[in-house]
Design an enzyme around this catalytic site. Structure first.
Site, short mmCIF file in Angstrom:
data_model
loop_
_atom_site.label_atom_id
_atom_site.label_comp_id
_atom_site.label_asym_id
_atom_site.label_seq_id
_atom_site.Cartn_x
_atom_site.Cartn_y
_atom_site.Cartn_z
N GLY A 1 -7.37 -8.90 3.61
CA GLY A 1 -8.23 -9.04 2.79
C GLY A 1 -8.48 -10.71 4.17
O GLY A 1 -9.95 -10.94 4.47
N ARG B 1 7.09 -5.92 4.17
CA ARG B 1 5.88 -6.30 3.83
C ARG B 1 5.63 -6.78 5.06
O ARG B 1 5.57 -7.96 6.02
CB ARG B 1 6.49 -7.74 2.63
N ASP C 1 -0.39 -5.51 2.85
CA ASP C 1 -0.95 -7.13 2.75
C ASP C 1 -1.12 -8.01 4.00
O ASP C 1 -1.20 -7.21 5.31
CB ASP C 1 0.11 -7.87 2.05
N HIS D 1 -9.40 -3.75 3.90
CA HIS D 1 -9.56 -2.46 3.53
C HIS D 1 -9.92 -0.97 4.14
O HIS D 1 -8.67 -0.35 4.34
CB HIS D 1 -9.80 -2.42 1.59
N LEU E 1 7.19 15.27 4.24
CA LEU E 1 7.68 13.38 3.76
C LEU E 1 6.42 14.06 2.78
O LEU E 1 6.03 14.09 2.67
CB LEU E 1 6.11 13.32 5.01
C1 FPP Z 1 -3.72 -6.07 0.26
O1 FPP Z 1 -4.27 -6.79 1.06
C2 FPP Z 1 -3.93 -5.02 -0.08
C3 FPP Z 1 -4.71 -3.93 -1.06
C4 FPP Z 1 -4.53 -5.01 -2.01
C5 FPP Z 1 -5.01 -3.06 -0.75
C6 FPP Z 1 -4.28 -2.11 0.70
C7 FPP Z 1 -5.17 -0.70 0.54
C8 FPP Z 1 -5.05 -0.16 1.50
C9 FPP Z 1 -4.57 -0.88 3.10
C10 FPP Z 1 -6.42 1.12 1.57
C11 FPP Z 1 -6.32 2.16 1.65
C12 FPP Z 1 -5.09 2.80 0.82
C13 FPP Z 1 -4.81 4.06 0.62
C14 FPP Z 1 -3.64 4.42 0.42
C15 FPP Z 1 -5.79 5.62 0.68
P1 FPP Z 1 -4.79 -8.50 0.09
O2 FPP Z 1 -6.19 -8.10 -0.02
O3 FPP Z 1 -4.62 -9.34 -0.56
O4 FPP Z 1 -5.35 -9.30 1.36
P2 FPP Z 1 -4.93 -10.83 1.64
O5 FPP Z 1 -3.98 -11.06 1.57
O6 FPP Z 1 -5.36 -10.82 3.01
O7 FPP Z 1 -6.41 -10.91 1.01
#
Ligand code: FPP
Length: 253
Positions: free
Chosen positions: A24, A189, A21, A38, A132
């Site tokens: 963003g 997390r 998390d 991302h 893994l």
């Molecule tokens: C949560 O952060 C993250 C996601 C919804 C996307 C996770 C994706 C990646 C780490 C990129 C690529 C992954 C792979 C496996 C290739 P958020 O957007 O909810 O963050 P925020 O809480 O700050 O808004």
């Protein structure tokens, strides 16, 4: 899924599950679009895979896209799909070289055919690896997972293949995602929220939980090592007393 490990003082977790998390917010702090966060998050994924390989962690499950994430603004969802497709294209050779077996868990039918094909190709290409096990949870929800297991068992009962009384925890657990792996020993997390957010609800029953305020793209090997150090100090009791598992504490879990 096998039964929990015998109660013991923990060492290296066999299986780590992570909610990545904060992508963003990482971007917003830099006044950049969320998708830049991302992309930075995808780099942290590589760091994390390397860390697990170096430390001898045998399974890693990453929450990349939840059932609820489909409701984000369409440009973010589209950008994430492009990022996944690009990462699958680019990274699969390297994952294979590093001995990583990849799988995807979640409701695949919601993805476009092109992405579904790439997921299947990545799984087939890496199926022979055994250093893994990497599970990427996409369009995944813990409640969805439990419901799909219940449906499979209900169909078995309706078809006369099993009796209702034959459904117990072991049989149910055999139908949820990751049933062939040990359940996660350690859940991490990032991003400061203290929630499980519909991640592996069944599988996390006895998992040790670890939270950090760090945003996912800022996670490095030192962060992951701090989680492992904390895990190694914990006494896992699985409902027994401290005396029963050989520790000092008399408190039950
Ligand atoms: C949560 O952060 C993250 C996601 C919804 C996307 C996770 C994706 C990646 C780490 C990129 C690529 C992954 C792979 C496996 C290739 P958020 O957007 O909810 O963050 P925020 O809480 O700050 O808004």
């Amino acid at each position: 899924m096998t039964d929990p490990a015998p109660p013991t003082r923990a060492r290296i977790p066999r299986h780590i599950a992570i909610i990545m998390d904060g992508n963003g917010r990482w971007a917003q702090k830099r006044r950049r679009p969320r998708l830049i966060g991302h992309r930075a998050g995808a780099r942290a994924v590589n760091t994390c895979i390397d860390f697990c390989l170096e430390r001898g962690v045998r399974a890693l499950t990453l929450f990349a896209f939840s059932s609820e994430n489909w409701d984000r603004p369409q440009d973010e969802v589209g950008g994430l799909m492009k990022l996944f497709a690009g990462a699958l294209e680019r990274e699969v050779d390297e994952l294979d070289r590093r001995g990583v077996r990849v799988r995807f868990i979640g409701e695949r039918s919601r993805f476009a055919a092109g992405i579904r094909d790439r997921m299947a190709q990545a799984e087939a290409r890496t199926a022979h690896n055994d250093r893994l096990d990497l599970a990427v949870a996409v369009s995944y929800g813990g409640r969805w997972d439990i419901v799909q297991a219940a449906r499979t068992l209900a169909a078995d009962v309706a078809a006369g293949r099993i009796e209702v009384d034959a459904i117990d925890e072991a049989r149910f657990g055999a139908h949820v995602a990751l049933a062939d792996l040990p359940p996660p020993d350690l859940f991490i997390r990032t991003g400061g929220e203290l929630r499980i957010s519909n991640f592996l609800l069944w599988q996390l029953a006895y998992t040790e939980l670890w939270f950090t305020d760090l945003l996912w793209p800022d996670v490095d090997a030192a962060t992951l090592q701090a989680a492992l150090d904390d895990y190694a100090r914990r006494e896992r009791r699985f409902g027994l007393t401290g005396a029963q598992v050989g520790g000092n504490s008399e408190m039950s879990e």
